[in-house]
Design an enzyme around this catalytic site. Sequence first.
Site, PDB file in Angstrom:
ATOM      1  N   LYS A  83       0.856  -1.195   0.000  1.00 13.08           N
ATOM      2  CA  LYS A  83       0.000   0.000   0.000  1.00 13.08           C
ATOM      3  C   LYS A  83       0.889   1.242   0.000  1.00 13.08           C
ATOM      4  CE  LYS A  83      -4.368   0.990   2.379  1.00 13.08           C
ATOM      5  NZ  LYS A  83      -5.048   0.810   3.684  1.00 13.08           N
TER       6      LYS A  83
HETATM    7  O1  G3P Z   1      -7.892   1.684   5.306  1.00 10.28           O
HETATM    8  C1  G3P Z   1      -8.144   3.038   5.271  1.00 10.28           C
HETATM    9  C2  G3P Z   1      -9.510   3.492   5.631  1.00 10.28           C
HETATM   10  O2  G3P Z   1     -10.453   2.514   5.510  1.00 10.28           O
HETATM   11  C3  G3P Z   1      -9.599   4.408   6.797  1.00 10.28           C
HETATM   12  O3  G3P Z   1     -10.883   4.591   7.298  1.00 10.28           O
HETATM   13  O4  G3P Z   1     -12.504   5.425   8.968  1.00 10.28           O
HETATM   14  O5  G3P Z   1     -10.041   5.896   9.245  1.00 10.28           O
HETATM   15  O6  G3P Z   1     -11.358   7.058   7.479  1.00 10.28           O
HETATM   16  P1  G3P Z   1     -11.214   5.805   8.297  1.00 10.28           P
END
Ligand code: G3P
Length: 217
Positions: A83
């Site tokens: 990633k």
């Molecule tokens: O993997 C990255 C992503 O899903 C992050 O989610 O909720 O931290 O914006 P969030």
Amino acid sequence: MKFFVDTAEIDAIAELNELGMVDGVTTNPSLIKKSGRDIIEVTKEICDLVDGPVSAEVTAVDAETMIAEGRKLVEIAENIAVKVPLTWDGLKACKTLTDDGYMVNVTLCFSANQALLAAKAGASFISPFIGRLDDINLDGMELIEDIRTIYDNYGFDTEILAASIRTVNHVLDSARLGADVITAPPGVIKSLINHPLTDKGLAQFLADIKAADIKIL
Ligand code: G3P
């Protein structure tokens, strides 16, 4: 549509995996921090558990170090997707690693133009962050729709991995719009089953089973 689980918690992944709900896993530095585990160790455990792609994120910001980190990460298991962030250095690392035959997930995508660049750099997955756009009063789903249109217009085979999913409606809308994959926290995936009429209907069936003393075994 494929389901990836957005977590580095082994037990949560194992629980959903037993039900056939896990097509892959995504992690990021925040999720590794939350797990309290060493990135290499926990990523290896996840790869031993899950057959599909497991995203592990680089820590560097320059292409050369990202590539070196990516080469170390792919040694963990064959199903690692490296990633990288959506920066020019990240795209350079993406191009090099995909040319070498490795899977790359380009993350932190907030615009369709960024997604176009990632596809041209050969990304295996693009991760548009729906919830974080909603957080600033923009429409995360509009981004999924735009990327779908653009990728289909030109036949890019980069998979749209809808990320930063916070609600069951994010999952539903992503499916409607043709995202290839959603990655969501285990709690969101588990919530997909909830419906009050299912609970109500089952309560009525159980009452009738008891009243009529219905037995099968
Ligand atoms: O993997 C990255 C992503 O899903 C992050 O989610 O909720 O931290 O914006 P969030």
